[in-house]
Write a protein that holds these residues in place. Structure first.
Motif, PDB file in Angstrom:
ATOM      1  N   ASP A 434     -17.039 -11.394  12.040  1.00 44.79           N
ATOM      2  CA  ASP A 434     -17.378 -11.236  13.462  1.00 44.79           C
ATOM      3  C   ASP A 434     -17.717  -9.788  13.778  1.00 44.79           C
ATOM      4  OD1 ASP A 434     -16.985 -13.852  13.839  1.00 44.79           O
ATOM      5  OD2 ASP A 434     -15.042 -13.689  14.853  1.00 44.79           O
ATOM      6  N   TYR A 435     -16.890  -8.877  13.221  1.00 39.88           N
ATOM      7  CA  TYR A 435     -17.085  -7.454  13.518  1.00 39.88           C
ATOM      8  C   TYR A 435     -18.442  -6.978  13.002  1.00 39.88           C
ATOM      9  CZ  TYR A 435     -16.247  -2.464  13.947  1.00 39.88           C
ATOM     10  OH  TYR A 435     -16.348  -1.150  14.290  1.00 39.88           O
ATOM     11  N   ILE A 436     -18.732  -7.362  11.748  1.00 36.50           N
ATOM     12  CA  ILE A 436     -20.003  -6.912  11.158  1.00 36.50           C
ATOM     13  C   ILE A 436     -21.185  -7.515  11.926  1.00 36.50           C
ATOM     14  CG2 ILE A 436     -21.462  -7.063   9.087  1.00 36.50           C
ATOM     15  CD1 ILE A 436     -18.891  -6.660   7.461  1.00 36.50           C
ATOM     16  N   GLU A 437     -21.036  -8.787  12.300  1.00 37.84           N
ATOM     17  CA  GLU A 437     -22.104  -9.421  13.082  1.00 37.84           C
ATOM     18  C   GLU A 437     -22.299  -8.695  14.416  1.00 37.84           C
ATOM     19  OE1 GLU A 437     -21.966 -14.003  11.435  1.00 37.84           O
ATOM     20  OE2 GLU A 437     -21.156 -13.558  13.421  1.00 37.84           O
ATOM     21  N   TYR A 438     -21.188  -8.308  15.015  1.00 37.24           N
ATOM     22  CA  TYR A 438     -21.243  -7.591  16.298  1.00 37.24           C
ATOM     23  C   TYR A 438     -21.962  -6.247  16.123  1.00 37.24           C
ATOM     24  CZ  TYR A 438     -19.554  -4.997  20.364  1.00 37.24           C
ATOM     25  OH  TYR A 438     -19.484  -4.240  21.497  1.00 37.24           O
ATOM     26  N   VAL A 439     -21.553  -5.528  15.050  1.00 35.43           N
ATOM     27  CA  VAL A 439     -22.174  -4.218  14.795  1.00 35.43           C
ATOM     28  C   VAL A 439     -23.668  -4.382  14.511  1.00 35.43           C
ATOM     29  CG1 VAL A 439     -22.256  -2.305  13.151  1.00 35.43           C
ATOM     30  CG2 VAL A 439     -20.068  -3.073  14.033  1.00 35.43           C
ATOM     31  N   GLU A 440     -23.999  -5.396  13.706  1.00 36.15           N
ATOM     32  CA  GLU A 440     -25.411  -5.629  13.387  1.00 36.15           C
ATOM     33  C   GLU A 440     -26.206  -5.976  14.650  1.00 36.15           C
ATOM     34  OE1 GLU A 440     -27.040  -5.021  10.542  1.00 36.15           O
ATOM     35  OE2 GLU A 440     -25.118  -4.215   9.897  1.00 36.15           O
ATOM     36  N   ALA A 441     -25.563  -6.779  15.516  1.00 32.57           N
ATOM     37  CA  ALA A 441     -26.232  -7.147  16.771  1.00 32.57           C
ATOM     38  C   ALA A 441     -26.459  -5.909  17.629  1.00 32.57           C
ATOM     39  CB  ALA A 441     -25.395  -8.160  17.535  1.00 32.57           C
ATOM     40  N   ARG A 442     -25.451  -4.994  17.662  1.00 35.26           N
ATOM     41  CA  ARG A 442     -25.597  -3.748  18.441  1.00 35.26           C
ATOM     42  C   ARG A 442     -26.700  -2.885  17.833  1.00 35.26           C
ATOM     43  NH1 ARG A 442     -22.660  -6.565  20.495  1.00 35.26           N
ATOM     44  NH2 ARG A 442     -24.676  -7.100  21.332  1.00 35.26           N
ATOM     45  N   LYS A 443     -26.731  -2.879  16.477  1.00 39.42           N
ATOM     46  CA  LYS A 443     -27.756  -2.078  15.797  1.00 39.42           C
ATOM     47  C   LYS A 443     -29.146  -2.625  16.126  1.00 39.42           C
ATOM     48  CE  LYS A 443     -27.104  -0.924  11.411  1.00 39.42           C
ATOM     49  NZ  LYS A 443     -26.604  -1.156  10.045  1.00 39.42           N
ATOM     50  N   ALA A 444     -29.249  -3.967  16.131  1.00 35.18           N
ATOM     51  CA  ALA A 444     -30.536  -4.581  16.482  1.00 35.18           C
ATOM     52  C   ALA A 444     -30.903  -4.234  17.919  1.00 35.18           C
ATOM     53  CB  ALA A 444     -30.451  -6.088  16.305  1.00 35.18           C
ATOM     54  N   GLU A 445     -29.850  -4.205  18.766  1.00 40.91           N
ATOM     55  CA  GLU A 445     -30.085  -3.875  20.176  1.00 40.91           C
ATOM     56  C   GLU A 445     -30.565  -2.425  20.299  1.00 40.91           C
ATOM     57  OE1 GLU A 445     -27.534  -4.131  24.285  1.00 40.91           O
ATOM     58  OE2 GLU A 445     -26.734  -5.147  22.520  1.00 40.91           O
ATOM     59  N   VAL A 446     -29.897  -1.526  19.534  1.00 41.99           N
ATOM     60  CA  VAL A 446     -30.289  -0.109  19.552  1.00 41.99           C
ATOM     61  C   VAL A 446     -31.737   0.030  19.078  1.00 41.99           C
ATOM     62  CG1 VAL A 446     -29.897   2.136  18.443  1.00 41.99           C
ATOM     63  CG2 VAL A 446     -27.957   0.809  19.262  1.00 41.99           C
ATOM     64  N   LYS A 447     -32.060  -0.739  18.032  1.00 46.81           N
ATOM     65  CA  LYS A 447     -33.414  -0.691  17.482  1.00 46.81           C
ATOM     66  C   LYS A 447     -34.435  -1.129  18.543  1.00 46.81           C
ATOM     67  CE  LYS A 447     -35.695  -2.006  13.217  1.00 46.81           C
ATOM     68  NZ  LYS A 447     -35.663  -2.909  12.097  1.00 46.81           N
ATOM     69  N   LYS A 448     -34.053  -2.196  19.266  1.00 47.30           N
ATOM     70  CA  LYS A 448     -34.938  -2.713  20.296  1.00 47.30           C
ATOM     71  C   LYS A 448     -35.105  -1.669  21.425  1.00 47.30           C
ATOM     72  CE  LYS A 448     -35.515  -6.904  22.990  1.00 47.30           C
ATOM     73  NZ  LYS A 448     -34.830  -8.070  23.519  1.00 47.30           N
ATOM     74  N   ILE A 449     -33.949  -1.064  21.797  1.00 49.63           N
ATOM     75  CA  ILE A 449     -34.001  -0.038  22.852  1.00 49.63           C
ATOM     76  C   ILE A 449     -34.871   1.128  22.373  1.00 49.63           C
ATOM     77  CG2 ILE A 449     -32.638   1.611  24.205  1.00 49.63           C
ATOM     78  CD1 ILE A 449     -30.286  -0.386  23.962  1.00 49.63           C
ATOM     79  N   GLN A 450     -34.671   1.501  21.082  1.00 45.75           N
ATOM     80  CA  GLN A 450     -35.451   2.625  20.534  1.00 45.75           C
ATOM     81  C   GLN A 450     -36.937   2.296  20.556  1.00 45.75           C
ATOM     82  OE1 GLN A 450     -34.310   5.731  19.702  1.00 45.75           O
ATOM     83  NE2 GLN A 450     -36.511   6.126  19.614  1.00 45.75           N
ATOM     84  N   SER A 451     -37.236   1.028  20.246  1.00 43.36           N
ATOM     85  CA  SER A 451     -38.660   0.657  20.266  1.00 43.36           C
ATOM     86  C   SER A 451     -39.215   0.748  21.688  1.00 43.36           C
ATOM     87  CB  SER A 451     -38.824  -0.708  19.624  1.00 43.36           C
ATOM     88  OG  SER A 451     -39.380  -1.615  20.476  1.00 43.36           O
ATOM     89  N   ASN A 452     -38.384   0.377  22.681  1.00 42.52           N
ATOM     90  CA  ASN A 452     -38.803   0.542  24.082  1.00 42.52           C
ATOM     91  C   ASN A 452     -38.972   2.021  24.430  1.00 42.52           C
ATOM     92  OD1 ASN A 452     -38.895  -2.150  24.672  1.00 42.52           O
ATOM     93  ND2 ASN A 452     -36.802  -2.275  25.372  1.00 42.52           N
ATOM     94  N   ILE A 453     -38.021   2.842  23.899  1.00 48.69           N
ATOM     95  CA  ILE A 453     -38.113   4.293  24.147  1.00 48.69           C
ATOM     96  C   ILE A 453     -39.411   4.832  23.542  1.00 48.69           C
ATOM     97  CG2 ILE A 453     -37.098   6.533  23.513  1.00 48.69           C
ATOM     98  CD1 ILE A 453     -34.336   5.225  23.820  1.00 48.69           C
TER      99      ILE A 453
END
Lengths: 713, 77
Positions: A434-453
């Motif tokens: 669960d923890y790793i999935e959560y971190v990966e999901a946050r990383k994907a979210e960061v990546k998405k935010i970065q792409s928006n940036i």
């Protein structure tokens, strides 16, 4: 001037020597983003720059690929040369050498040379001089355009004035009439001189001495007042123009300001979100291995193996114990069976007898010989030992268990204890997952935010590039200063109106006094001088009128030509009418689009605006050709970004029919995969070159990028 | 048509000048034509255009001025 050939050597992505032939009419260079269109354009800008010196040997102009390949302590050359036709064939060439030393690039030996043919001789000349002679700076200014936004050369308040000064023959009037208080043209000089002569003659005439003094004094005062008002008027006009220019820049970038503000707000929000999301990403998995016992996540498999082994060992133990019990029972059974035969007591024969028999090596019980080491001898010897042993005090024989230690049992106990932990460990695995999935999901979210940036940053860059007359800071500051600027501009304009009225009043008053003075002169001996002065004054005004009329005629011609092109370039579309007019308050020439009823077309679409400015540029080009008896090329980098595909094709076909050397770099006629749209290209009537990156290349390595140009039509 | 001739036509087309000194601008197509005119101011304008054009030296102003002044002094009624 017609360009015949251009050679680019080691200029940025143009690795090695690249020679392109040019012809009259339209030439298209089609390439995708990063394929070298702008680089080619900038190579021409570099070649045509006859002023800059610091940019001349900029190492950033050198091909990265060439730098990488260049052996240490070797040198090569960056060169851009152009062969052109202008009263015979001429060549202009700019170059510099570069050398690699200790992995550093040093540039030197800058050369800017030109050659022209005179008779049969080829003569060398300084390149800038040749260029200025054949393709003067004033004309170059209206020949090279980068991007759609920069087509409006008239954004610059002096641009139209410069254009008129250069191409309308207005400069020819300067020796005659300048219209500037500080410098005098001939007619202004003559008017002043003749006035002095007239006034001197008037003063010399004693008959009107008193009246002359009064009028003369009034004239002097009025002239001084007029000069003062005109000076203040000029200052206020300058102020109004300056503020107006700033506000025009701001007006054109007002939308950009608002967009910039919104982009910055979005960027701020995205960056905050990114920071917040990043704070949830903790990938210290190594620490968690021990601190949070994640290392046990693989324990269940090990434990299962452990249990199997314990189970096996336990089974084996029980088997061995059973076998031992069986063996023991067997032994006891044998013993029980043996109990039926009564053996002799151990003391028969006695010890002394047996020692005697061993010494004699003869069994005296059975009467047989028993040699030493024989079976019989050994039997007797063992029998003696058993007797001796039996005569020793008896110790209780302890039974030795098969497994004297309880290791297996202890392991079983341990296994049972761990059995209760396995649930917790299995839960740990779920927790880790669960923890790793959560971190990966946050990383994907960061990546998405970065792409928006990235998208927003890109938008910001584009926005600032489109407003390259203002930096981001200036854009922000300007926006904040807008109120002050408007106030200052309004103040200046109010002052202009007041001063213009004052000027008019003083001029009228001056005219009245001058009339009185002239009337006085009619009765004086100075009457002839008064007539001469009047003649010079009227001639001066006639030259002033001629100068203004010359400008008006030039602008009218420019406007008419521009509208011809506008109609050609906008097929089956609303075109409007181009108007070139003088802003009365700012005394500045401006360009605008009207409909036939005189309604101002505010914010025309980009394509219409582009064709409007291009029409003016074509008109300028045609007029320069007429005025100078030479043709000049027009070179555009990506001028049609906002055009719809059909409009673009029509546009290029119209330009190809204009019969003018026009070089356009564009990414049109390429599909989304960067492939040529051949069906559309077939319909164009012009020379087409394809610009593209040589494959293969590393998208992250500049030194692998090389542009190649192929003639496709 | 030379630039001087174009300039002459533009200058002479000023209505204030033509009405005050009573000439028809259409009668003069070149500086040479104007120099032959009976109209003093037309000749003066032609002399100015030719005189200033022939010498770009700033000192020319005085000599051309003197020439035109003398011409007007002798011919302007």
């Amino acid at each position: 001037m017609i360009i015949k050939e251009i050679t680019l050597e080691n200029f940025r992505s143009y690795y090695g020597k690249n020679t392109i032939k040019f012809n009259d009419g339209l030439m298209l260079f089609i390439g995708d983003n990063g394929d070298g269109k702008t680089t080619f354009f900038e190579a021409l800008e570099w070649l045509f720059d006859t002023t800059s010196t610091k940019h001349n040997t900029d190492y950033r102009l050198i091909s990265e690929k060439k730098i990488l390949e260049l052996p240490e302590y070797s040198s090569d050359t960056v060169k851009v040369s152009m062969t052109f036709e202008h009263d015979g064939e001429k060549i202009v060439e700019k170059s510099f050498s570069f050398q690699k030393e200790n992995n550093q690039i040093r540039t030197n030996n800058f050369l800017f040379r030109g050659w022209y043919v005179e008779g049969v001789e080829r003569t060398q000349i300084q390149g800038g001089m040749l260029l200025d002679r054949c393709f003067e700076a004033a004309i170059r200014k209206y020949c090279l355009f980068k991007g759609e936004k920069n087509l409006n050369v008239f954004n610059n308040s002096d641009a139209l004035k410069y254009l008129i000064d250069t191409f309308s023959n207005i400069r020819q009037f300067d020796p005659y009439f300048i219209g500037d208080n500080e410098n005098l043209g001939f007619t202004e000089f003559a008017e002043k001189e003749s006035n002095k002569v007239c006034e001197k003659a008037m003063k010399a005439d004693k008959s009107n001495e008193t009246q002359e003094k009064i009028l003369s004094s009034q004239l002097t005062k009025l002239r001084n007042d007029l000069q003062d008002v005109r000076t203040r008027l000029r200052n206020n006009r300058t102020n109004a123009t300056n503020y107006s220019t700033k506000l025009d820049d701001l007006e054109s970038s007002k939308e950009a300001c608002e967009q910039l503000k919104q982009i910055n707000e979005r960027l701020k929000s995205l960056n905050e979100k990114k920071t917040r999301t990043e704070s949830f990403v903790n990938e210290d998995y190594t620490i968690k291995l021990l601190d949070e016992m994640w290392i046990l996540c693989g324990f269940s498999n090990i434990f299962a193996e452990f249990q199997n082994k314990i189970s096996g060992a336990s089974k084996e133990k029980r088997k061995l114990e059973n076998e031992a019990i069986k063996e023991k029972g067997k032994q006891e059974a044998i013993k029980e069976l043996a109990k039926g035969i009564i053996p002799l007591p151990p003391y028969i024969p006695d010890a002394k007898t047996m020692e005697e028999m061993l010494t004699d090596e003869f069994c005296k019980v059975c009467g047989r010989e028993a040699k030493k080491d024989s079976e019989a001898y050994n039997f007797m010897y063992n029998k003696l030992q058993d007797l001796i042993k039996s005569q020793q005090p008896q110790e209780d024989a302890e039974e030795t268990p098969v497994f004297p230690n309880n290791f297996i049992d202890e392991l079983n106990k341990k296994s049972n204890t761990l059995e209760s932990n396995i649930l917790e460990i299995n839960n740990l695995r779920i927790k880790i997952k669960d923890y790793i999935e959560y971190v990966e999901a946050r990383k994907a979210e960061v990546k998405k935010i970065q792409s928006n940036i990235d998208v927003e940053e890109d938008n910001k860059r584009k926005l600032l590039a489109q407003n390259d007359n203002l930096t981001e800071e200036e854009l922000k500051n300007s926006y904040e200063n807008i109120t002050n600027w408007y106030k200052s501009k309004n103040d200046a304009e109010k002052q202009i109106l007041i001063l213009e009225k004052d000027e008019k009043d003083i001029e009228n008053k001056l005219a009245e006094v001058q009339k009185d003075y002239d009337e006085l002169g009619k009765t004086s001996t100075a009457n002839t001088y008064r007539k001469i002065h009047t003649a010079f004054e009227k001639i001066q005004n006639a030259f002033k009128y001629a100068k203004e009329k010359n400008t008006k005629e030039f602008l009218a011609l420019l406007e008419a030509k521009a509208n011809e092109y506008l109609n050609k370039l906008n097929i089956d579309d609303f075109t409007g009418i181009i108007r070139i007019y003088e802003d009365k308050i700012e005394r500045k020439l401006k360009i605008k689009l009207e409909d036939k009823n005189g309604t101002f077309v505010a914010n025309p679409n980009q394509a219409l605006e582009t064709t409007m400015y291009m029409s003016v540029l074509f008109a300028v080009s045609e007029l320069t050709t007429i005025r100078r008896d030479y043709d000049y090329p027009l070179i555009f980098d990506a001028p049609t970004s906002s055009f719809a595909p059909q409009k673009e094709s029509d546009f290029f076909n119209v330009i190809s029919d204009i019969k003018k050397q026009c070089i356009i770099f564009t990414k049109s006629f390429l599909n989304d995969e960067g492939k040529l749209l051949n069906d559309k290209i077939d319909k164009l009537h012009c020379t087409i070159n394809r610009m593209e990156k040589q494959h293969p290349f590393d998208k992250n390595d500049l030194s692998t990028i090389q542009t190649k140009i192929t003639l496709i039509k | 048509m030379s630039n001087e001739d174009k300039m002459l036509k533009l200058v002479l087309s000023d209505n204030n000048l033509s009405s005050f000194y009573e000439y028809n601008a259409e009668d003069y197509q070149s500086v040479s034509d104007a120099l032959q005119s009976d109209n003093t101011v037309v000749v003066a304008v032609a002399k100015i255009i030719r005189g200033v054009a022939e010498d770009s030296d700033k000192g020319i102003q005085k000599s051309v001025y003197q020439e035109v002044f003398n011409y007007l002094n002798q011919n302007l009624l």
